[in-house]
Design a protein around this motif. Structure first.
Motif, PDB file in Angstrom:
ATOM      1  N   TRP A 169      15.907 -57.258  15.031  1.00 32.90           N
ATOM      2  CA  TRP A 169      14.764 -56.423  15.433  1.00 32.90           C
ATOM      3  C   TRP A 169      15.016 -55.030  14.877  1.00 32.90           C
ATOM      4  O   TRP A 169      15.847 -54.288  15.388  1.00 32.90           O
ATOM      5  CB  TRP A 169      14.643 -56.385  16.957  1.00 32.90           C
ATOM      6  CG  TRP A 169      13.448 -55.622  17.454  1.00 32.90           C
ATOM      7  CD1 TRP A 169      13.290 -54.272  17.448  1.00 32.90           C
ATOM      8  CD2 TRP A 169      12.252 -56.163  18.013  1.00 32.90           C
ATOM      9  NE1 TRP A 169      12.062 -53.938  17.971  1.00 32.90           N
ATOM     10  CE2 TRP A 169      11.410 -55.074  18.328  1.00 32.90           C
ATOM     11  CE3 TRP A 169      11.812 -57.455  18.288  1.00 32.90           C
ATOM     12  CZ2 TRP A 169      10.147 -55.242  18.908  1.00 32.90           C
ATOM     13  CZ3 TRP A 169      10.561 -57.623  18.871  1.00 32.90           C
ATOM     14  CH2 TRP A 169       9.750 -56.541  19.171  1.00 32.90           C
ATOM     15  N   GLU A 170      14.313 -54.678  13.807  1.00 35.30           N
ATOM     16  CA  GLU A 170      14.477 -53.350  13.207  1.00 35.30           C
ATOM     17  C   GLU A 170      13.570 -52.362  13.942  1.00 35.30           C
ATOM     18  O   GLU A 170      12.356 -52.405  13.820  1.00 35.30           O
ATOM     19  CB  GLU A 170      14.140 -53.404  11.718  1.00 35.30           C
ATOM     20  CG  GLU A 170      15.132 -54.241  10.927  1.00 35.30           C
ATOM     21  CD  GLU A 170      14.864 -54.195   9.432  1.00 35.30           C
ATOM     22  OE1 GLU A 170      15.694 -53.642   8.692  1.00 35.30           O
ATOM     23  OE2 GLU A 170      13.814 -54.696   9.007  1.00 35.30           O
ATOM     24  N   LYS A 171      14.194 -51.482  14.697  1.00 33.88           N
ATOM     25  CA  LYS A 171      13.453 -50.561  15.538  1.00 33.88           C
ATOM     26  C   LYS A 171      12.782 -49.478  14.707  1.00 33.88           C
ATOM     27  O   LYS A 171      13.348 -48.970  13.742  1.00 33.88           O
ATOM     28  CB  LYS A 171      14.397 -49.917  16.550  1.00 33.88           C
ATOM     29  CG  LYS A 171      13.725 -48.901  17.443  1.00 33.88           C
ATOM     30  CD  LYS A 171      14.683 -48.334  18.446  1.00 33.88           C
ATOM     31  CE  LYS A 171      14.207 -47.025  19.019  1.00 33.88           C
ATOM     32  NZ  LYS A 171      12.786 -46.853  19.119  1.00 33.88           N
ATOM     33  N   THR A 172      11.568 -49.106  15.110  1.00 34.52           N
ATOM     34  CA  THR A 172      10.827 -48.028  14.450  1.00 34.52           C
ATOM     35  C   THR A 172      11.123 -46.710  15.148  1.00 34.52           C
ATOM     36  O   THR A 172      10.878 -46.585  16.354  1.00 34.52           O
ATOM     37  CB  THR A 172       9.313 -48.292  14.503  1.00 34.52           C
ATOM     38  OG1 THR A 172       9.043 -49.566  13.932  1.00 34.52           O
ATOM     39  CG2 THR A 172       8.559 -47.218  13.738  1.00 34.52           C
ATOM     40  N   PRO A 173      11.674 -45.719  14.442  1.00 32.10           N
ATOM     41  CA  PRO A 173      11.926 -44.420  15.079  1.00 32.10           C
ATOM     42  C   PRO A 173      10.614 -43.678  15.343  1.00 32.10           C
ATOM     43  O   PRO A 173       9.650 -43.814  14.587  1.00 32.10           O
ATOM     44  CB  PRO A 173      12.780 -43.674  14.052  1.00 32.10           C
ATOM     45  CG  PRO A 173      12.418 -44.301  12.731  1.00 32.10           C
ATOM     46  CD  PRO A 173      12.099 -45.735  13.037  1.00 32.10           C
ATOM     47  N   HIS A 174      10.580 -42.914  16.422  1.00 28.94           N
ATOM     48  CA  HIS A 174       9.395 -42.157  16.780  1.00 28.94           C
ATOM     49  C   HIS A 174       9.664 -40.669  16.675  1.00 28.94           C
ATOM     50  O   HIS A 174      10.814 -40.228  16.680  1.00 28.94           O
ATOM     51  CB  HIS A 174       8.956 -42.514  18.203  1.00 28.94           C
ATOM     52  CG  HIS A 174       8.663 -43.969  18.387  1.00 28.94           C
ATOM     53  ND1 HIS A 174       9.153 -44.720  19.440  1.00 28.94           N
ATOM     54  CD2 HIS A 174       7.952 -44.835  17.617  1.00 28.94           C
ATOM     55  CE1 HIS A 174       8.739 -45.964  19.328  1.00 28.94           C
ATOM     56  NE2 HIS A 174       8.022 -46.065  18.228  1.00 28.94           N
ATOM     57  N   GLY A 175       8.603 -39.898  16.562  1.00 28.54           N
ATOM     58  CA  GLY A 175       8.734 -38.455  16.471  1.00 28.54           C
ATOM     59  C   GLY A 175       8.996 -37.946  15.070  1.00 28.54           C
ATOM     60  O   GLY A 175       9.411 -36.799  14.887  1.00 28.54           O
ATOM     61  N   LEU A 176       8.747 -38.791  14.048  1.00 29.46           N
ATOM     62  CA  LEU A 176       9.048 -38.392  12.669  1.00 29.46           C
ATOM     63  C   LEU A 176       8.064 -37.376  12.113  1.00 29.46           C
ATOM     64  O   LEU A 176       8.397 -36.610  11.215  1.00 29.46           O
ATOM     65  CB  LEU A 176       9.065 -39.629  11.760  1.00 29.46           C
ATOM     66  CG  LEU A 176      10.136 -40.686  12.062  1.00 29.46           C
ATOM     67  CD1 LEU A 176       9.994 -41.860  11.116  1.00 29.46           C
ATOM     68  CD2 LEU A 176      11.528 -40.078  11.964  1.00 29.46           C
ATOM     69  N   SER A 177       6.839 -37.363  12.615  1.00 34.80           N
ATOM     70  CA  SER A 177       5.826 -36.478  12.035  1.00 34.80           C
ATOM     71  C   SER A 177       5.611 -35.221  12.866  1.00 34.80           C
ATOM     72  O   SER A 177       4.633 -34.507  12.679  1.00 34.80           O
ATOM     73  CB  SER A 177       4.498 -37.230  11.880  1.00 34.80           C
ATOM     74  OG  SER A 177       4.036 -37.691  13.142  1.00 34.80           O
ATOM     75  N   GLY A 178       6.519 -34.941  13.807  1.00 37.12           N
ATOM     76  CA  GLY A 178       6.400 -33.720  14.590  1.00 37.12           C
ATOM     77  C   GLY A 178       5.467 -33.890  15.775  1.00 37.12           C
ATOM     78  O   GLY A 178       4.953 -34.970  16.051  1.00 37.12           O
ATOM     79  N   ALA A 179       5.254 -32.794  16.488  1.00 35.99           N
ATOM     80  CA  ALA A 179       4.522 -32.849  17.748  1.00 35.99           C
ATOM     81  C   ALA A 179       3.136 -32.239  17.675  1.00 35.99           C
ATOM     82  O   ALA A 179       2.437 -32.177  18.680  1.00 35.99           O
ATOM     83  CB  ALA A 179       5.338 -32.133  18.826  1.00 35.99           C
ATOM     84  N   ASP A 180       2.719 -31.782  16.515  1.00 34.82           N
ATOM     85  CA  ASP A 180       1.473 -31.020  16.432  1.00 34.82           C
ATOM     86  C   ASP A 180       0.261 -31.797  16.911  1.00 34.82           C
ATOM     87  O   ASP A 180      -0.662 -31.221  17.478  1.00 34.82           O
ATOM     88  CB  ASP A 180       1.241 -30.545  14.988  1.00 34.82           C
ATOM     89  CG  ASP A 180       2.284 -29.537  14.543  1.00 34.82           C
ATOM     90  OD1 ASP A 180       2.972 -28.990  15.435  1.00 34.82           O
ATOM     91  OD2 ASP A 180       2.413 -29.319  13.332  1.00 34.82           O
ATOM     92  N   THR A 181       0.224 -33.095  16.650  1.00 35.21           N
ATOM     93  CA  THR A 181      -0.974 -33.868  16.993  1.00 35.21           C
ATOM     94  C   THR A 181      -0.821 -34.689  18.263  1.00 35.21           C
ATOM     95  O   THR A 181      -1.778 -35.311  18.700  1.00 35.21           O
ATOM     96  CB  THR A 181      -1.322 -34.832  15.829  1.00 35.21           C
ATOM     97  OG1 THR A 181      -0.230 -35.736  15.636  1.00 35.21           O
ATOM     98  CG2 THR A 181      -1.581 -34.063  14.548  1.00 35.21           C
ATOM     99  N   ASP A 182       0.375 -34.699  18.841  1.00 34.38           N
ATOM    100  CA  ASP A 182       0.616 -35.489  20.049  1.00 34.38           C
ATOM    101  C   ASP A 182      -0.139 -34.874  21.221  1.00 34.38           C
ATOM    102  O   ASP A 182       0.148 -33.740  21.620  1.00 34.38           O
ATOM    103  CB  ASP A 182       2.119 -35.518  20.337  1.00 34.38           C
ATOM    104  CG  ASP A 182       2.480 -36.476  21.465  1.00 34.38           C
ATOM    105  OD1 ASP A 182       1.588 -36.805  22.273  1.00 34.38           O
ATOM    106  OD2 ASP A 182       3.656 -36.882  21.523  1.00 34.38           O
TER     107      ASP A 182
END
Length: 484
Positions: free
Chosen positions: A449-462
């Motif tokens: 199970w290759e996990k997908t990392p989160h938070g790679l594109s920053g927080a501007d649009t979250d």
């Protein structure tokens, strides 16, 4: 099936633990041997027949998708009648399952967002499912000031280390009548649980699952997230609604599946060995007599914005689609429920999706090589009966896939993404790379199970990060499919 049988890989049936049954191996061994023998003994005829079969698959898969999109587009323009709002005292108890692994960096916005869901605290439990060896995430959960509806569940060490195994452990402890899966980066509409509960109340008894459409809040971060957003808008706004309207089995998305807990337990939960456990569950649900409907409430996610993590993520998805396709082809449950029509739909959507991605590179190679060399031997492989369908498939097929991507942009009026549609063949090439990588993993590392990392594109649009969290206006789909 008892609740204790949900936990493990050892205690419950897990069809995806083994890729091919003995019968399947015997069934495919002879055709493969004949195909290899023909390649050696009758090379020219073998090549023509292989290209003819590939062209036939392209036409079938494209035609099936065109049918689904046509019906979904027609249905999107029909008026909808939202269910009346239920008083808090009549709402069912809800369990939210949130599998976490190495997610300490996104825990705070996740808790902040889910903590503002429009659902009474006394009827809601949110289970944060952590792995026993993930000390960083466990410490972050313990240090956080969790609202009373949150509870951490530490999953004991075991194999396989997968999201569906963690969800089965959460399902064991769930006290809700309904449950839903949210990933760590998910930002569901604040009223989604209430909308789902109200929709379930008025839905037929056989509706076991409501699938909320998924969308991306970082859709304009870079070209990859634009491609990903267009693909998701096509899948959740056009393709899945088409499957629902036409009565086909629905391979579920990986999150925002709202389910009736009793029926889910009766199905045995999720297969811990299937790396697209969501798609598998949707097919098993259908085979058992249940059905899926779409929920008019959107969940925002973070699109993977870097190529290498995206390739790993898409490898897992396509490997899981192959698992799901093979596993659900072993018996006749789908056919007994929906006839050959339902079985054909699974072959064309689940199997066809991967098959097209695998076929694209060699077919593109033939086309590009002939365009530059005009080699007679290439033209000889396409006699008249094959040349015209192949050219029509190339021209009309590619136009169709670009056209439906434009429809996805139109559906949500995202004109800033329209230019990315023209470049979608670049995205298809990445899909093919991931598909061939998935085949390699099927042979060498089936259950990784290759996990997908989160938070790679920053927080501007979250929507959970910038400034204080307040409940925004709900994201709903109006008649005609326009998001407001």
């Amino acid at each position: 099936m008892s609740r204790s049988a949900l936990l493990g890989s050892e205690e419950r049936p897990a069809p995806a633990r083994r890729l091919l049954s003995v019968r399947q191996r015997a069934t495919i061994a002879l055709p493969i041997a004949l195909w290899i023998g023909a390649a050696v003994l009758f090379t020219s005829t073998w090549a023509i027949v292989t290209l003819a079969l590939a062209t036939f698959v392209y036409i079938l898969v494209g035609g099936f998708r065109a049918w689904l999109v046509r019906d979904a587009w027609r249905g999107a323009r029909e008026p909808t009648h939202p269910a009346p709002r239920l008083p808090n005292s009549e709402l069912p108890r809800y369990t939210v399952l949130v599998p976490l692994y190495r997610e300490a960096n996104v825990l705070a916005p996740l808790v902040s967002h889910l903590g503002h869901m429009d659902y009474p605290e006394e009827r809601l439990e949110i289970l944060l499912l952590c792995e026993a060896d993930d000390a960083e995430t466990i410490a972050a959960v313990r240090e956080a000031e969790l609202p009373p509806q949150f509870r951490m569940v530490v999953c004991p060490e075991g194999s396989p280390r997968t999201k569906p195994r963690a969800c089965n452990i959460g399902l064991e402890q769930a006290t809700g009548d309904l449950c839903v899966i949210f990933d760590a980066e998910d930002r569901p509409d604040f009223r989604q649980l209430r909308v789902a509960a109200e929709t379930f109340r008025d839905a037929p008894a056989d509706v076991v699952c409501l699938q909320a459409p998924l969308d991306y809040h970082n859709n304009d971060h870079n070209l990859l997230t634009r491609f990903f957003t267009i693909e998701y808008n096509f899948w959740f706004d056009l393709l899945l609604p088409g499957l629902v309207r036409l009565g086909f089995p629905v391979p579920l998305g990986g999150t925002s599946n709202h389910l009736r807990v009793a029926e889910l337990r009766a199905l045995g939960g999720w297969d811990p060995y299937n790396v697209t456990e969501d798609a598998d569950l949707g097919l098993r649900l259908y085979a058992a007599g249940g059905s899926t409907s779409m929920l008019p409430s959107v969940t925002l996610e973070e699109a993977c914005s870097q190529v290498r993590p995206w390739i790993r993520q898409r490898t897992r998805w396509q490997k899981g689609y192959i698992q799901t396709w093979i596993v659900n082809s072993r018996d006749r449950k789908l056919q007994r429920r929906g006839g050959r029509r339902a079985e054909a739909g699974v072959h064309l959507l689940v199997g066809g999706c991967v098959a097209v991605n695998l076929m694209n590179p060699p077919m593109w190679g033939f086309t590009i090589y002939f365009a530059f060399t005009r080699a007679d031997w290439v033209l000889a492989l396409f006699p008249g009966f094959l040349l015209y369908p192949a050219v029509l498939s190339l021209v009309i097929g590619n136009f169709f896939f670009l056209y439906v991507n434009f429809l996805a942009v139109l559906h949500r009026q995202r004109w800033h993404l329209a230019h990315a549609v023209i470049l979608m063949p670049l995205y298809w090439a990445l899909m093919s790379l991931a598909a061939w990588r998935a085949v390699g993993q099927l042979l060498t590392n089936l259950h990784v199970w290759e996990k997908t990392p989160h938070g790679l594109s920053g927080a501007d649009t979250d929507p959970a990060r910038p400034g204080p969290v307040t409940a925004p206006e709900p994201t709903v789909l109006e008649p005609g499919g326009v998001v407001r």
